[in-house]
Enzyme design. Structure first.
Site, mmCIF file in Angstrom:
data_model
loop_
_atom_site.group_PDB
_atom_site.id
_atom_site.type_symbol
_atom_site.label_atom_id
_atom_site.label_comp_id
_atom_site.label_asym_id
_atom_site.label_seq_id
_atom_site.Cartn_x
_atom_site.Cartn_y
_atom_site.Cartn_z
ATOM 1 N N GLU A 35 65.131 37.636 -41.108
ATOM 2 C CA GLU A 35 65.009 38.341 -39.824
ATOM 3 C C GLU A 35 66.070 37.907 -38.816
ATOM 4 O OE1 GLU A 35 63.187 40.856 -38.855
ATOM 5 O OE2 GLU A 35 61.794 41.030 -40.514
ATOM 6 N N ASP B 48 63.239 43.854 -31.198
ATOM 7 C CA ASP B 48 62.574 42.726 -31.841
ATOM 8 C C ASP B 48 63.188 41.432 -31.317
ATOM 9 O OD1 ASP B 48 61.124 44.567 -33.409
ATOM 10 O OD2 ASP B 48 62.753 44.667 -34.856
#
Length: 140
Positions: free
Chosen positions: A50, A68
Site C-alpha cells: 500500500e 487513502d
C-alpha cells in the site's frame, strides 16, 4: 545562499512528511500496540504494497473523489475526516492527518477497525498477501 535556504527548508519539512518503516520496525511497533502476532506478517505485507512502509503517504484520488492515507492507505470516505472538510462517515473518529504522523497508533487502531468490519479484502492489495507472507520471525 539560495541553495542553502532551500536545503534548510527541506530539512525542516522532512519530519512533517512521515517516516519510512520496514517490516521489522512495523511488526515490533504493532506488537507493542497489542496486535496479535499471527496478524503481523499480513499487516507487513499490506503496508509494503500500500505505501512501501511510508507513514506520510496520501494516495492519488480514487474514482469517487476520496483519497487513502498513511501506511495502510485508509480511505477518507469511510474511515477518517479529510482535511478538505468533504463528507466522510469517519468511522474511526479521527482526522486523516492523524494517519500521516510518525506515531502509527492511530493508523493501527483504525486499520484494526477496518479489518474487524470488512476483513482483509478491504485492502485492494490483499491479493498480493493471500499466499506468501513476509517472515517476521527475525524481527523479535
Amino acid at each position: 545562499m539560495k541553495a542553502f535556504i532551500v536545503l534548510v527548508a527541506l530539512a525542516l519539512a522532512a519530519p512533517a512528511l512521515g517516516r519510512t518503516m520496514d517490516r521489522c520496525s512495523l511488526a515490533r511497533e504493532m506488537s507493542n500496540l497489542g496486535v496479535p502476532r499471527d496478524q503481523l506478517a499480513r499487516w507487513a505485507c499490506i503496508a509494503e504494497h500500500e505505501s512501501s512502509y511510508r507513514t506520510g503517504v496520501v494516495g492519488p484520488e480514487n474514482y469517487n473523489g476520496s483519497n487513502d492515507y498513511g501506511i495502510f492507505q485508509i480511505n477518507d470516505y469511510y474511515w477518517c475526516a479529510p482535511p478538505s472538510g468533504r463528507f466522510s462517515y469517519n468511522e474511526c473518529g479521527l482526522s486523516c492527518n492523524a494517519l500521516l504522523t510518525d506515531d502509527i497508533t492511530h493508523s493501527v487502531r483504525c486499520a484494526q477497525k477496518v479489518l474487524s468490519q470488512q476483513g482483509w479484502s478491504a485492502w485492494s492489495t490483499w491479493h498480493y498477501c493471500s499466499g506468501w507472507l513476509p517472515s517476521i520471525d527475525d524481527c523479535f
